[in-house]
Design an enzyme around this catalytic site. Structure first.
Site, PDB file in Angstrom:
ATOM      1  N   HIS A  52       0.213  -1.284  -0.223  1.00  0.00           N
ATOM      2  CA  HIS A  52      -0.009   0.250   0.066  1.00  0.00           C
ATOM      3  C   HIS A  52       1.286   1.130   0.435  1.00  0.00           C
ATOM      4  O   HIS A  52       2.396   1.199  -0.239  1.00  0.00           O
ATOM      5  CB  HIS A  52      -1.460   0.155   1.037  1.00  0.00           C
ATOM      6  CG  HIS A  52      -0.379   0.133   2.888  1.00  0.00           C
ATOM      7  ND1 HIS A  52       1.094   0.951   2.852  1.00  0.00           N
ATOM      8  CD2 HIS A  52      -0.390  -1.397   3.787  1.00  0.00           C
ATOM      9  CE1 HIS A  52       0.543   0.451   4.440  1.00  0.00           C
ATOM     10  NE2 HIS A  52       0.145  -0.867   4.354  1.00  0.00           N
TER      11      HIS A  52
HETATM   12  P1  TYD Z   1      -1.519  -3.145   7.873  1.00  0.00           P
HETATM   13  O1  TYD Z   1      -1.258  -1.278   7.840  1.00  0.00           O
HETATM   14  O2  TYD Z   1      -2.734  -3.269   6.341  1.00  0.00           O
HETATM   15  O3  TYD Z   1      -0.741  -4.115   7.912  1.00  0.00           O
HETATM   16  P2  TYD Z   1       1.177  -4.040   6.187  1.00  0.00           P
HETATM   17  O4  TYD Z   1       1.140  -2.500   6.051  1.00  0.00           O
HETATM   18  O5  TYD Z   1       2.220  -3.852   7.718  1.00  0.00           O
HETATM   19  O6  TYD Z   1       0.710  -5.362   6.238  1.00  0.00           O
HETATM   20  O7  TYD Z   1      -2.378  -2.928   9.054  1.00  0.00           O
HETATM   21  C1  TYD Z   1      -3.066  -4.044   9.193  1.00  0.00           C
HETATM   22  C2  TYD Z   1      -4.316  -4.474  10.340  1.00  0.00           C
HETATM   23  O8  TYD Z   1      -3.491  -3.879  11.524  1.00  0.00           O
HETATM   24  C3  TYD Z   1      -4.777  -3.098   9.589  1.00  0.00           C
HETATM   25  O9  TYD Z   1      -6.723  -3.595   9.892  1.00  0.00           O
HETATM   26  C4  TYD Z   1      -5.461  -1.936  10.356  1.00  0.00           C
HETATM   27  C5  TYD Z   1      -4.287  -1.862  11.820  1.00  0.00           C
HETATM   28  N1  TYD Z   1      -3.863  -1.657  12.101  1.00  0.00           N
HETATM   29  C6  TYD Z   1      -4.403  -0.587  13.348  1.00  0.00           C
HETATM   30  O10 TYD Z   1      -5.212  -0.277  13.597  1.00  0.00           O
HETATM   31  N2  TYD Z   1      -2.615   0.568  13.696  1.00  0.00           N
HETATM   32  C7  TYD Z   1      -1.563   0.713  13.344  1.00  0.00           C
HETATM   33  O11 TYD Z   1      -1.220   1.444  13.672  1.00  0.00           O
HETATM   34  C8  TYD Z   1      -1.030  -0.482  11.929  1.00  0.00           C
HETATM   35  C9  TYD Z   1      -0.098   0.108  11.575  1.00  0.00           C
HETATM   36  C10 TYD Z   1      -2.317  -1.080  11.755  1.00  0.00           C
END
Ligand code: TYD
Length: 138
Positions: A52
């Site tokens: 993303h």
């Molecule tokens: P995501 O940012 O999509 O993970 P990555 O980029 O590492 O693949 O986050 C995964 C899940 O965690 C998403 O449902 C949202 C939650 N999340 C939070 O609630 N707070 C945060 O600070 C982060 C980074 C993620």
């Protein structure tokens, strides 16, 4: 922002026979004010995280333990940074697509962010990302 705006930053190291110490300071080694810290751990072999872009959130990523690759993409160019030492951090500005992959066993990715968590700050569709980038909207 382009992939060339990412910067690998070497952190201070206090080498000591009792164990080494490193640290980071906001607005110093980390070029923004830290609003959030999170970490990624227990990653099964072969998995990829990220996939993303953020509209506003800037990041600083440290491989506290183990190693992994961070692939950044500005819609035109890609660049891969291998993090494998706890005394280096990668600054990733907003507006870049990024993935984290090739995690070694027991690796631990520590991430500092310039913004509080916001679902709206995420761009999760690559084609949308390319379009926003091409239009200069991010
Ligand atoms: P995501 O940012 O999509 O993970 P990555 O980029 O590492 O693949 O986050 C995964 C899940 O965690 C998403 O449902 C949202 C939650 N999340 C939070 O609630 N707070 C945060 O600070 C982060 C980074 C993620």
């Amino acid at each position: 922002m382009t992939v060339n705006d990412c910067r690998l930053i070497e952190l201070p190291r206090f080498l000591d026979a009792r164990g080494n110490l490193s640290f980071v300071e906001q607005k110093n080694h980390i070029p923004f004010e830290i609003k959030r810290t999170y970490w990624i751990y227990d990653v099964p072999g072969g998995e990829t995280r990220g996939g993303h872009a953020f509209r506003k959130n800037q990041e600083f990523i440290v491989a506290l333990s183990g190693a992994f690759d961070i692939v950044v993409d500005d819609g035109e160019q890609k660049k891969t940074f291998n993090l494998n030492r706890s005394y280096y951090g990668l600054f990733v500005p907003a507006g870049l697509w990024r993935e984290i992959k090739n995690f070694s066993t027991n690796s631990l990715a520590l991430e500092f962010g310039s913004e509080h968590y916001s679902k709206e700050d995420y761009i999760r569709n690559y084609e949308t990302f390319k379009m926003l980038k091409a239009n200069g909207e991010i």
